[in-house]
Design an enzyme around this catalytic site. Structure first.
Site, PDB file in Angstrom:
ATOM      1  N   ASP A  17      20.175  27.864 -25.510  1.00 36.18           N
ATOM      2  CA  ASP A  17      19.039  26.811 -25.909  1.00 36.18           C
ATOM      3  C   ASP A  17      19.776  25.353 -25.906  1.00 36.18           C
ATOM      4  O   ASP A  17      20.766  25.150 -26.142  1.00 36.18           O
ATOM      5  CB  ASP A  17      18.432  27.343 -27.052  1.00 36.18           C
ATOM      6  CG  ASP A  17      17.143  26.814 -27.057  1.00 36.18           C
ATOM      7  OD1 ASP A  17      16.499  26.299 -26.168  1.00 36.18           O
ATOM      8  OD2 ASP A  17      16.470  26.805 -28.273  1.00 36.18           O
ATOM      9  N   GLY A  18      18.612  24.567 -25.552  1.00 35.72           N
ATOM     10  CA  GLY A  18      18.810  23.063 -25.785  1.00 35.72           C
ATOM     11  C   GLY A  18      17.669  22.477 -26.379  1.00 35.72           C
ATOM     12  O   GLY A  18      16.606  23.159 -26.881  1.00 35.72           O
ATOM     13  N   GLU A  56      19.471  22.122 -21.703  1.00 36.68           N
ATOM     14  CA  GLU A  56      19.280  23.376 -21.639  1.00 36.68           C
ATOM     15  C   GLU A  56      20.219  23.837 -20.347  1.00 36.68           C
ATOM     16  O   GLU A  56      20.636  25.000 -20.453  1.00 36.68           O
ATOM     17  CB  GLU A  56      17.775  23.732 -21.022  1.00 36.68           C
ATOM     18  CG  GLU A  56      16.814  23.457 -22.111  1.00 36.68           C
ATOM     19  CD  GLU A  56      16.398  24.712 -22.857  1.00 36.68           C
ATOM     20  OE1 GLU A  56      17.339  25.906 -22.887  1.00 36.68           O
ATOM     21  OE2 GLU A  56      15.458  24.655 -23.504  1.00 36.68           O
ATOM     22  N   ASP A  81      14.637  30.415 -22.875  1.00 31.33           N
ATOM     23  CA  ASP A  81      13.094  29.989 -22.936  1.00 31.33           C
ATOM     24  C   ASP A  81      13.030  28.764 -21.925  1.00 31.33           C
ATOM     25  O   ASP A  81      11.988  28.191 -21.958  1.00 31.33           O
ATOM     26  CB  ASP A  81      12.794  29.708 -24.474  1.00 31.33           C
ATOM     27  CG  ASP A  81      13.622  28.535 -24.978  1.00 31.33           C
ATOM     28  OD1 ASP A  81      14.254  27.933 -24.345  1.00 31.33           O
ATOM     29  OD2 ASP A  81      13.370  28.300 -26.450  1.00 31.33           O
ATOM     30  N   HIS A 134      10.355  30.504 -30.068  1.00 34.50           N
ATOM     31  CA  HIS A 134       9.851  30.628 -31.266  1.00 34.50           C
ATOM     32  C   HIS A 134       8.757  31.936 -31.330  1.00 34.50           C
ATOM     33  O   HIS A 134       7.697  31.690 -32.118  1.00 34.50           O
ATOM     34  CB  HIS A 134       9.286  29.290 -31.593  1.00 34.50           C
ATOM     35  CG  HIS A 134       9.871  27.784 -31.202  1.00 34.50           C
ATOM     36  ND1 HIS A 134      11.013  27.785 -32.284  1.00 34.50           N
ATOM     37  CD2 HIS A 134       9.811  27.102 -30.466  1.00 34.50           C
ATOM     38  CE1 HIS A 134      11.539  26.482 -31.890  1.00 34.50           C
ATOM     39  NE2 HIS A 134      11.212  26.048 -30.716  1.00 34.50           N
ATOM     40  N   ASP A 144      18.430  28.295 -31.024  1.00 35.10           N
ATOM     41  CA  ASP A 144      17.769  27.137 -31.160  1.00 35.10           C
ATOM     42  C   ASP A 144      18.390  26.410 -32.557  1.00 35.10           C
ATOM     43  O   ASP A 144      18.373  25.225 -32.421  1.00 35.10           O
ATOM     44  CB  ASP A 144      16.241  27.556 -31.388  1.00 35.10           C
ATOM     45  CG  ASP A 144      15.315  26.293 -31.823  1.00 35.10           C
ATOM     46  OD1 ASP A 144      15.108  25.539 -31.145  1.00 35.10           O
ATOM     47  OD2 ASP A 144      14.747  26.383 -33.043  1.00 35.10           O
TER      48      ASP A 144
END
Length: 260
Positions: A17-18, A56, A81, A134, A144
């Site tokens: 994740d970023g 990302e 995501d 999320h 995250d």
């Protein structure tokens, strides 16, 4: 279990994740990989002036480079995501390369340096898999947290590899918002357990089948332990039943007895 050089076995799960504050602004990225013995390796990084998309891409690049050094389970996917990452590698890149790294509109491709590095680092045997951000996915929530921590300039590194996924994940809880400071929340370990149990209930209600790798993530047990299971067995309030081809299905246990 196929042992790697350090005895942890193959990689069975990976997530990235970023995060970025301001977009552009200070950013961070986070990554997580799980091994067959249940251990977890986490890592991340920061950039003082960047964008969310670059973070990302950087997370995926660092993870693919790390995976290239490790033994991999054949069911391994890289969970993200970022549809930008998935669409770029899966759909857009071929056209960019034909056009000399220009878009359909003739403009230079943004983040070309990272895209080119990803093109070199991609692993044909590790497909990307989209997971909604999320949404209660434990690994996505954890990466995250790592990415956000780096974007906020925290100096401490993410937790070092641990002997069990539960101990690793519980060490990275996010801080409560200021207006919630007076609330006494449930322990992080219980919050994560509730998330997993809610997910198990949805999987059972929908009749979805899980691969052994996915089931190992849900019940937080080493993959080699699951491979030793014969027939149906109980996990908390659910019966775990084999459905063939190394797949399992959850069903509510009508007896109500619990066994992990």
């Amino acid at each position: 279990m196929a042992d790697g050089p350090d005895g942890r076995g193959r990689v069975v799960a990976a997530a990235t994740d970023g995060a970025c504050s301001g977009n552009p602004g200070p950013g961070g990225w986070g990554a997580l990989i799980r091994f067959e013995d249940g251990s977890v390796e986490e890592f991340g990084g920061a950039d003082p002036a960047t964008t969310n998309n670059r973070m990302e891409l950087q997370a995926a690049l660092a993870t693919l480079q790390r995976l290239a050094e490790l033994p991999l389970h054949p069911d391994l996917t890289l969970r993200t995501d970022s549809k930008y990452l998935i669409d770029g590698l899966g759909s857009w890149m071929a056209g960019w390369k034909r056009k000399g790294w220009r878009t359909a509109a003739g403009k230079p491709v943004l983040n070309q340096d990272l895209w080119q590095a990803l093109d070199q680092a991609r692993l044909a045997e590790v497909p990307l898999r989209y997971v909604k951000g999320h949404s209660g996915d434990p690994d996505n929530d954890r990466v995250d947290q790592i990415a956000v921590a780096y974007s906020k300039g925290r100096k401490q590194a993410p937790p070092s590899p641990s002997p069990s996924s539960g101990s690793s994940k519980s060490s990275g809880s996010a801080k409560a918002a200021p207006h919630q400071a007076s609330v006494d929340p449930a322990p992080v370990s219980l919050q994560k357990l509730l998330t997993r149990m809610e997910l198990a209930d949805r999987l059972a209600s929908g009749g979805y089948a899980l691969t052994a790798v996915e089931l190992a993530q849900l019940v937080e047990q080493p993959l080699n332990r699951l491979s030793e299971r014969q027939g149906s067995w109980r996990w908390r309030d659910w019966l775990v039943e084999p459905v063939g081809s190394d797949r399992w299905r959850l069903r509510r246990d009508p007896s109500g007895s619990k066994q992990t």
